[in-house]
Design a protein around this motif. Structure first.
Motif, PDB file in Angstrom:
ATOM      1  N   LEU A 257       0.832  -1.213   0.000  1.00  0.00           N
ATOM      2  CA  LEU A 257       0.000   0.000   0.000  1.00  0.00           C
ATOM      3  C   LEU A 257       0.859   1.252   0.000  1.00  0.00           C
ATOM      4  O   LEU A 257       0.570   2.218  -0.724  1.00  0.00           O
ATOM      5  CB  LEU A 257      -0.933   0.003   1.215  1.00  0.00           C
ATOM      6  N   LEU A 258       1.913   1.259   0.793  1.00  0.00           N
ATOM      7  CA  LEU A 258       2.819   2.408   0.843  1.00  0.00           C
ATOM      8  C   LEU A 258       3.427   2.684  -0.534  1.00  0.00           C
ATOM      9  O   LEU A 258       3.474   3.837  -0.985  1.00  0.00           O
ATOM     10  CB  LEU A 258       3.920   2.139   1.875  1.00  0.00           C
ATOM     11  N   LEU A 259       3.875   1.645  -1.210  1.00  0.00           N
ATOM     12  CA  LEU A 259       4.461   1.805  -2.543  1.00  0.00           C
ATOM     13  C   LEU A 259       3.444   2.361  -3.534  1.00  0.00           C
ATOM     14  O   LEU A 259       3.749   3.272  -4.315  1.00  0.00           O
ATOM     15  CB  LEU A 259       5.005   0.456  -3.046  1.00  0.00           C
TER      16      LEU A 259
ATOM     17  N   THR B 229      -3.252   9.871  -4.532  1.00  0.00           N
ATOM     18  CA  THR B 229      -4.560  10.530  -4.580  1.00  0.00           C
ATOM     19  C   THR B 229      -5.210  10.428  -3.200  1.00  0.00           C
ATOM     20  O   THR B 229      -4.893   9.513  -2.431  1.00  0.00           O
ATOM     21  CB  THR B 229      -5.478   9.865  -5.625  1.00  0.00           C
ATOM     22  N   PRO B 230      -6.128  11.334  -2.895  1.00  0.00           N
ATOM     23  CA  PRO B 230      -6.816  11.248  -1.594  1.00  0.00           C
ATOM     24  C   PRO B 230      -7.545   9.914  -1.401  1.00  0.00           C
ATOM     25  O   PRO B 230      -7.520   9.353  -0.309  1.00  0.00           O
ATOM     26  CB  PRO B 230      -7.803  12.415  -1.632  1.00  0.00           C
ATOM     27  N   TRP B 231      -8.183   9.407  -2.461  1.00  0.00           N
ATOM     28  CA  TRP B 231      -8.920   8.150  -2.323  1.00  0.00           C
ATOM     29  C   TRP B 231      -7.976   6.982  -2.047  1.00  0.00           C
ATOM     30  O   TRP B 231      -8.246   6.145  -1.197  1.00  0.00           O
ATOM     31  CB  TRP B 231      -9.768   7.864  -3.559  1.00  0.00           C
ATOM     32  N   MET B 232      -6.869   6.925  -2.779  1.00  0.00           N
ATOM     33  CA  MET B 232      -5.916   5.838  -2.576  1.00  0.00           C
ATOM     34  C   MET B 232      -5.354   5.891  -1.160  1.00  0.00           C
ATOM     35  O   MET B 232      -5.213   4.860  -0.498  1.00  0.00           O
ATOM     36  CB  MET B 232      -4.789   5.921  -3.613  1.00  0.00           C
ATOM     37  N   ALA B 233      -5.043   7.095  -0.685  1.00  0.00           N
ATOM     38  CA  ALA B 233      -4.543   7.251   0.681  1.00  0.00           C
ATOM     39  C   ALA B 233      -5.602   6.840   1.703  1.00  0.00           C
ATOM     40  O   ALA B 233      -5.281   6.220   2.727  1.00  0.00           O
ATOM     41  CB  ALA B 233      -4.100   8.697   0.915  1.00  0.00           C
ATOM     42  N   LEU B 234      -6.870   7.164   1.419  1.00  0.00           N
ATOM     43  CA  LEU B 234      -7.956   6.793   2.336  1.00  0.00           C
ATOM     44  C   LEU B 234      -8.098   5.277   2.415  1.00  0.00           C
ATOM     45  O   LEU B 234      -8.205   4.720   3.508  1.00  0.00           O
ATOM     46  CB  LEU B 234      -9.272   7.428   1.889  1.00  0.00           C
TER      47      LEU B 234
ATOM     48  N   ALA C 215      -5.869   3.023   1.827  1.00  0.00           N
ATOM     49  CA  ALA C 215      -4.698   2.507   2.529  1.00  0.00           C
ATOM     50  C   ALA C 215      -4.818   2.749   4.033  1.00  0.00           C
ATOM     51  O   ALA C 215      -4.519   1.853   4.839  1.00  0.00           O
ATOM     52  CB  ALA C 215      -3.425   3.155   1.983  1.00  0.00           C
ATOM     53  N   ALA C 216      -5.257   3.939   4.415  1.00  0.00           N
ATOM     54  CA  ALA C 216      -5.391   4.267   5.839  1.00  0.00           C
ATOM     55  C   ALA C 216      -6.436   3.380   6.521  1.00  0.00           C
ATOM     56  O   ALA C 216      -6.224   2.917   7.649  1.00  0.00           O
ATOM     57  CB  ALA C 216      -5.758   5.742   6.007  1.00  0.00           C
ATOM     58  N   VAL C 217      -7.543   3.133   5.831  1.00  0.00           N
ATOM     59  CA  VAL C 217      -8.587   2.266   6.392  1.00  0.00           C
ATOM     60  C   VAL C 217      -8.047   0.853   6.602  1.00  0.00           C
ATOM     61  O   VAL C 217      -8.219   0.253   7.666  1.00  0.00           O
ATOM     62  CB  VAL C 217      -9.836   2.247   5.477  1.00  0.00           C
ATOM     63  N   ILE C 218      -7.360   0.332   5.595  1.00  0.00           N
ATOM     64  CA  ILE C 218      -6.854  -1.040   5.683  1.00  0.00           C
ATOM     65  C   ILE C 218      -5.792  -1.168   6.771  1.00  0.00           C
ATOM     66  O   ILE C 218      -5.860  -2.059   7.617  1.00  0.00           O
ATOM     67  CB  ILE C 218      -6.344  -1.513   4.304  1.00  0.00           C
TER      68      ILE C 218
ATOM     69  N   VAL D 218     -13.426  -1.708  -2.439  1.00  0.00           N
ATOM     70  CA  VAL D 218     -14.277  -2.793  -1.930  1.00  0.00           C
ATOM     71  C   VAL D 218     -13.564  -3.498  -0.776  1.00  0.00           C
ATOM     72  O   VAL D 218     -14.177  -3.792   0.256  1.00  0.00           O
ATOM     73  CB  VAL D 218     -14.643  -3.784  -3.063  1.00  0.00           C
ATOM     74  N   ALA D 219     -12.258  -3.738  -0.936  1.00  0.00           N
ATOM     75  CA  ALA D 219     -11.487  -4.377   0.131  1.00  0.00           C
ATOM     76  C   ALA D 219     -11.503  -3.519   1.394  1.00  0.00           C
ATOM     77  O   ALA D 219     -11.610  -4.043   2.510  1.00  0.00           O
ATOM     78  CB  ALA D 219     -10.054  -4.636  -0.323  1.00  0.00           C
ATOM     79  N   ALA D 220     -11.407  -2.196   1.227  1.00  0.00           N
ATOM     80  CA  ALA D 220     -11.442  -1.296   2.391  1.00  0.00           C
ATOM     81  C   ALA D 220     -12.795  -1.374   3.091  1.00  0.00           C
ATOM     82  O   ALA D 220     -12.860  -1.406   4.328  1.00  0.00           O
ATOM     83  CB  ALA D 220     -11.137   0.136   1.968  1.00  0.00           C
ATOM     84  N   LEU D 221     -13.880  -1.438   2.312  1.00  0.00           N
ATOM     85  CA  LEU D 221     -15.213  -1.561   2.916  1.00  0.00           C
ATOM     86  C   LEU D 221     -15.375  -2.913   3.612  1.00  0.00           C
ATOM     87  O   LEU D 221     -15.931  -2.992   4.716  1.00  0.00           O
ATOM     88  CB  LEU D 221     -16.293  -1.352   1.860  1.00  0.00           C
TER      89      LEU D 221
END
Length: 193
Positions: free
Chosen positions: A79-81, A88-93, A95-98, A166-169
């Protein structure tokens, strides 16, 4: 401590983390393929070590501790890579959720173990589904991540992005399932304190 085959596979997964980082940053056209391949290899060892441990009765306390640590490290680094290359904000979100859920569930499991009730927070089927979706999404994203920010993402990358959402949800859903399973023991401990 005896090193079993499943534990050796888990240790291999940890050793693959710096390999993933190294190949991800190599200045060659094939590095996305190599990074995705390393991640797939790590994912297969995750499945294989569990299967061998169950099939050949090679489970150990050390392996049970190390396996989720290896999984979380590999996912966090991937995720960090991806976020670093596509910030992007969504990608960071996502990653942060996971990552946040993984930390919270690890802490919850630790607390439940102290209460002698670790079995109440065992892996559920929704967690397994989440893991599959997450691993496929991360593989796609590692392979198709744009070379530089601002490049238009490919259709497979967009699919991987949506799969990561979907994985984050599913991550949130499974995290709430763990919390719900642990809640009676947590309330009882709070009453007794």
């Amino acid at each position: 401590m005896k090193l079993t085959v499943p534990t050796l596979l888990t240790l291999l997964r940890i050793l693959l983390i710096p390999v993933l980082v190294l190949v991800f940053y190599l200045p060659f056209k094939w590095t996305n393929f190599a990074a995705a391949f390393v991640f797939i290899l790590a994912s297969v060892t995750d499945w294989l070590d569990g299967w061998i441990a169950r099939a050949y009765n090679q489970s150990s306390a050390f392996g049970a501790f190390l396996d989720p640590v290896a999984d979380k490290l590999m996912v966090a680094v991937a995720l960090l890579l991806i976020v670093q290359k596509h910030p992007t904000p969504w990608m960071a979100l996502w990653a942060a959720v996971i990552v946040g859920r993984e930390i919270a569930v690890s802490a919850l499991r630790e607390w439940m173990a102290e209460l002698g009730q670790r079995a109440k927070v065992k892996v559920a089927s929704i967690g397994k589904i989440k893991t599959i979706v997450q691993m496929v999404a991360l593989t796609i994203l590692l392979y198709f991540v744009p070379d530089k920010f601002g490049d238009k993402p490919s259709i497979p990358f967009v699919i991987g992005d949506w799969m990561l959402a979907v994985a984050a949800l599913l991550t949130l859903w499974s995290g709430l399932a763990y919390l719900r399973a642990a809640w009676p023991a947590l309330r009882e401990d709070a009453r007794n304190s």
